[in-house]
Each structure stands twice: as C-alpha cells, then as structure tokens.
Write an enzyme that holds these catalytic residues in place. Structure first.
Site, mmCIF file in Angstrom:
data_model
loop_
_atom_site.group_PDB
_atom_site.id
_atom_site.type_symbol
_atom_site.label_atom_id
_atom_site.label_comp_id
_atom_site.label_asym_id
_atom_site.label_seq_id
_atom_site.Cartn_x
_atom_site.Cartn_y
_atom_site.Cartn_z
ATOM 1 C CB CYS A 1 -18.060 -0.140 9.421
ATOM 2 S SG CYS A 1 -16.902 -0.915 10.565
ATOM 3 C CB CYS B 1 -0.920 0.000 1.213
ATOM 4 S SG CYS B 1 -2.036 1.421 1.229
ATOM 5 N NE ARG C 1 -18.763 -4.235 13.440
ATOM 6 C CZ ARG C 1 -19.702 -5.153 13.351
ATOM 7 N NH1 ARG C 1 -19.464 -6.383 13.733
ATOM 8 N NH2 ARG C 1 -20.895 -4.868 12.869
ATOM 9 C CB CYS D 1 -18.214 -5.114 6.072
ATOM 10 S SG CYS D 1 -17.384 -3.589 6.556
ATOM 11 C CB CYS E 1 -15.030 -7.483 7.274
ATOM 12 S SG CYS E 1 -16.366 -7.344 8.463
HETATM 13 FE FE1 SF4 Z 1 -2.793 1.297 3.389
HETATM 14 FE FE2 SF4 Z 1 -4.992 1.098 4.888
HETATM 15 FE FE3 SF4 Z 1 -2.606 0.159 5.791
HETATM 16 FE FE4 SF4 Z 1 -3.030 2.789 5.576
HETATM 17 S S1 SF4 Z 1 -4.148 1.359 6.913
HETATM 18 S S2 SF4 Z 1 -1.203 1.665 4.894
HETATM 19 S S3 SF4 Z 1 -4.304 2.930 3.765
HETATM 20 S S4 SF4 Z 1 -3.762 -0.621 4.052
#
Ligand code: SF4
Ligand code: SAM
Ligand code: DTB
Length: 334
Positions: free
Chosen positions: A195, A59, A267, A135, A103
């Site tokens: 959510c 990411c 949750r 979700c 989810c």
């Molecule tokens: Fe990526 Fe979500 Fe992890 Fe942030 S929380 S680094 S946006 S996967």
C-alpha cells in the site's frame, strides 16, 4: 470529438507517457480514468477502511507534515503500544460499522524485533481471524520481519513514497527515498501487497507529482493500494502554513493513478474534512474507490460516519461487502 482510451497501459510507463497523461485536459483525463475504472471495478462500490493508531507520538523521524514527530512541537499526547485485546476491540467495532479493512499505525522509525513486534503480529492474526483485511504501517522493516508479518496473515503493508524523490529531502531528512524503496522491496519480496501513496499539498510542483506517479507505477509489482492524502496542516509542524493545495491537481493525481494502476484500490485518505462533497464525487468518478471511515484517522479528525453515509447515499454508492474480500482472496490463492 470524444477521446479514446490512452493506448499505452504498459506496466512500466515511461516518464514522458506519465507526463502526457497528467497534462491531458482535465475532463478528458477524468473521462478516461472513469472508463478504466469501470473496466476493472464495480463503480458503485467503495471500500470502507478504518485506521487505528496503536502507538502514538514520540517518533524520532523529522517528517515535516507529521503530528507524531519529536521534532515538531504539536502538543500531541504520547501513547505507548496498545494491548492486543484493546486493538481487537476496536477492530470488532470497525467491522460492525461496515469496515472490511483495518489499518494499524505505529509511530516508529523502524520495526525492532522483540515484544512490541510480537504484539503487532498477534494483533494482525486477530484482525485476520475476524475476516477483515489487515494492514499495518510501522516504518522501515527488513525482509525477515516482512516474512513474519506475511506468516501472521498480513494483507498489506503501508509505506508511502509521499512525493517525488527530488522533493522528499525538503520534507524529511532523517531517512531517504531510497530507504523507503528498500522497505517496499522487502514487503513485496515477502509476498505482501504494497500500500503506497502520497500527500498532495506539500508545496510540490506538477513535475514532482509526475515523478511521484511515475515511480509509483513502475514499482514491481505495482501497489495493490494507493492512498492519496491531502495535507492536513498541523500547528507546530514546518508545513502548518503550506499553501492551500490545488483541487484540480489532486484530481489529476487520482485519475492518473487509476489509469496507470488499473487494479489498485485508490484511497481518499487524509484531508477529506477540507474537501467538499462535490470534490469527493469527482474523485470517485475519476477512480477513487476507498475511504477511511470513522471520526478519527491516526491523530487528526475525519468526517463523521453519518456524513459519509449521507454522501454515499446521495451518490448512489454502496459499501463494498465483506464477502467480496473473502472471495477475492480465495480467487487470488487459486
Ligand atoms: Fe514518524 Fe511516520 Fe510521522 Fe514520519 S510520518 S514522523 S516516520 S510517524
Ligand atoms: N511511521 C510510519 C511511516 O512513516 O511510514 C507510519 C505512519 S505515517 C503517519 C503514515 C502516512 O500518513 C504518511 O506517510 C503520510 O502519507 C500520512 N500522513 C501523516 N501525517 C499527515 C498529514 N498531516 N497530512 C496528510 N497525510 C499525512
Ligand atoms: C495513509 O497514506 N494515510 C493514512 C494511512 N496511510 C496510515 C494515515 C493518514 C494520517 C493523517 C494524519 C493523522 O491523522 O495523524
């Protein structure tokens, strides 16, 4: 003398009211939260939810707690987006193990139109066809994309505010709190339940926790679901050495969330492995009524199912039945 239920329960609580609640002596606060909980929910029922990481790692965002960010050297193995059949196999197994909500999480900065998103939409349709709530958490999205998720039958979209606006910039710099709020708005406009919750233990102050709860309870509409994560410190992230979080502040957050958002599912999410059975029991008393089950969250471990079922039995708690999800949905749609 016993305390009475907090008189203000307006949908838009002022900051000072949230602070007053948060600062209530802890046992009074838990008592009030338990009363509100009992007025709106069956206190014996806990919803079992199951998580699946459908696209893991790589990411581009720099969230300081996350194992999946390219900015963090966590040694996590990247996995491309799963095929729909493989996702649905996991969903079926989740259903058979008693989960009523499935989810799916993707480590994306944002949703991009194209084949990957189409695949997620197919997965949502498949999960809904099994009679479970569906979700997803896919990062930022726009209104058009939210509408497509709604059409596919999505129950809820997870997008956390995680902490106060003030503290957020200390944790993440590649997107802003306002970006998060914009996505949440797009989700609500499309008629999907929100959510939205946070992480406790990221070096935040009481003031940050109060600001966070204030923002959350003032979302319009309020979240249908509030995940309360305890930081799982991950080696190779900036937060790996974060100070152990304060259990009593964590309980305060749960109790205040329950009082301010009486109808929401609260949750217990990440971090349960580091919480004692007694701490979890107090959280259920204070209004938490859902857990993630199964031995894995997205990338980190979670208590084994037999540990959870032993705890539930010891406390006399029962899993929320799938029929309930169906009847509540029929009720919601008139
Ligand atoms: Fe990526 Fe979500 Fe992890 Fe942030 S929380 S680094 S946006 S996967
Ligand atoms: N990329 C999407 C996003 O940021 O919205 C979805 C995935 S992200 C993993 C979903 C949520 O998981 C985060 O907002 C955070 O609250 C929680 N989370 C992630 N890593 C965590 C950790 N190490 N400890 C506790 N909670 C964590
Ligand atoms: C949420 O607030 N907690 C869940 C769900 N939303 C997607 C995710 C917890 C992830 C914990 C860290 C991990 O397993 O990678």
């Amino acid at each position: 003398m016993t305390s009475s239920i907090t008189p203000f329960l307006s949908k838009k609580p002022p900051r000072a009211g949230v602070q007053r609640l948060y600062e209530t002596p802890l046992l009074d606060l838990i008592f009030q939260a338990a009363q509100i909980h009992r007025a709106h929910h069956d206190p014996r029922e806990i919803q079992m939810c199951r998580l699946l990481s459908i696209k893991t790692g790589g990411c581009p965002e720099d969230c300081g707690y996350c194992s999946q960010s390219v900015h963090n050297n966590t040694g996590l193995k990247k996995e491309p987006l799963m095929q729909v059949e493989a996702i649905l196999q996991q969903a079926q197994a989740a259903k058979e193990s008693g989960a009523t909500r499935f989810c799916m999480g993707a480590a994306w900065r944002e949703v991009k139109d194209g084949r990957a998103f189409d695949r997620v939409l197919d997965a949502v349709r498949g999960v809904r066809a099994m009679g479970m709530e569906a979700c997803v958490t896919l990062g930022m999205l726009n209104e058009e994309q939210a509408l497509r998720l709604k059409e596919a039958g999505l129950t809820a979209y997870n997008h956390n505010l995680d902490t106060s606006e003030k503290h957020y910039g200390n944790i993440v710099t590649t997107h802003t709190y306002q970006d998060r709020l914009r996505t949440i708005k797009a989700v609500s406009h499309a008629g999907i339940s929100v959510c939205c919750g946070g992480i406790m233990g990221m070096g935040e102050s009481d003031e940050d926790r109060i600001d966070f709860l204030h923002t959350l309870a003032n979302l319009d509409p309020q979240p249908e679901s509030v995940p309360v994560n305890a930081l799982v410190p991950i080696e190779g992230t900036p937060l790996e050495k974060a100070q152990a979080f304060d259990l009593f502040s964590w309980l305060r957050v749960i109790a205040v969330a329950r009082i301010l958002m009486p109808k929401a599912m609260v949750r217990l999410s990440a971090g349960r492995l580091s919480l004692s059975r007694e701490a979890q029991a107090l959280a259920f008393l204070a209004g938490a009524n859902a857990i993630f089950t199964g031995d894995k969250l997205l990338t980190t471990p979670n208590p084994e199912s037999d540990i959870d079922s032993t705890l539930m039995q010891a406390l006399g708690l029962i899993p929320r039945s799938p029929d309930k999800e169906e009847s509540e949905r029929r009720h919601a749609h008139g």
